[in-house]
Design an enzyme around this catalytic site. Sequence first.
Site, PDB file in Angstrom:
ATOM      1  N   HIS A 159       0.832  -1.204   0.000  1.00 42.20           N
ATOM      2  CA  HIS A 159       0.000   0.000   0.000  1.00 42.20           C
ATOM      3  C   HIS A 159       0.867   1.254   0.000  1.00 42.20           C
ATOM      4  CE1 HIS A 159      -3.320  -2.676   0.821  1.00 42.20           C
ATOM      5  NE2 HIS A 159      -4.177  -1.675   0.910  1.00 42.20           N
ATOM      6  N   HIS A 187       1.210  -3.910   9.280  1.00 40.77           N
ATOM      7  CA  HIS A 187       2.615  -3.641   8.956  1.00 40.77           C
ATOM      8  C   HIS A 187       3.350  -3.083  10.173  1.00 40.77           C
ATOM      9  CE1 HIS A 187       2.723  -4.433   4.674  1.00 40.77           C
ATOM     10  NE2 HIS A 187       1.642  -3.691   4.486  1.00 40.77           N
TER      11      HIS A 187
END
Length: 358
Positions: A118, A177
């Site tokens: 992303h 993440h």
Amino acid sequence: SIEMDLLHSNGVLIIQHLQRDYRAYQDFLNFMSHVGDPRNIFSIYFPLWFQLNQVVGTKMIWVAVIGDWFNLIFKWILFGHRPYWWVQETMIYPNQSSPCLEQFPITCETGPGSPSGHAMGSSCVWYVMVTAALSYTVRWKDKSAVTLHRLTWSFLWSIFWIIQISVCISRVFIATHFPHQVVLGVFAGILVAEAFEHTPAIQTASLRMYIKTNLFLFIFALGFYLSLKLLDIDLLWSVPKAKKWCANPDWINIDTTPFAGLVRNLGALFGLGLGINSEMFITSCKGKNSCKISFRILCVAASLATLQLYNFVKIPTHTEYLFYILSFCKSAAMPLTVVALVPYCVHSLMRTTEKKLN
């Protein structure tokens, strides 16, 4: 390694801090995570930019596809864990008192975590958009225009970094993440985008070149995967971990697996090549109507509206290989619609209207 465990444990502390102290911004952070979704490049950013500037639109697809391909290879090389499963399996916490990280419907990504796809996708496509916008102002010569260019430069790059930081925080907040993974993703995306600033050949690429590029990307990725599998290294090791530790099985989506992303990107690149080298594109986007503002506005509106209909097309997931084939076809149809089908229909409609008026 000890150093990596320390990096991960510090990352967990940051995630806990975000989830505790930024709860009020949960909706905004979830929204920013969606903003950074690479799929938005094909359904929102690309149709908007391609109709306004075909050079920028074409570059955007190339940057997105090649960037995501590098992201996949890096993920396979770096073997990055994701926070939501790492805290459950690490041995560094005493008495098995692992920290509790909250999960969300968009937490359970199934691929490796480093670098963040992303963050990488967001940084590369926004880098292309900002540099494209600034390319118009850099030609201004008089003093007042130079001052305006500097102000515009500062404003656009400020927006760029605000968006990237927001996307990074959102990905860390939802525990998908670690902080170092999103930072690596941002700078990797910028490097890929900058490389394409000096690659003008993509603007004149033939359909054969698109097909050759697709084959190279697919064969290299598949060959890399099979070669390591022969060495007893499973590059899909992250999928069972995601399934095991995801709080809700319904949040696991085959669309987030490594090969799903590869197939989606290859389909988009093929669809772009097919569209740009089609007669419909030449007739509509190279004709006299292409210079008209009304033509471009109609193409933008029609493209965005048509692509939203693709969201209603649900690909069956019960057979993995069928899913990949249909995903490739759906991904190819999207740029083909933007580049060829919609402009050709708008061109035909405008020509019919002009004939009636005459």
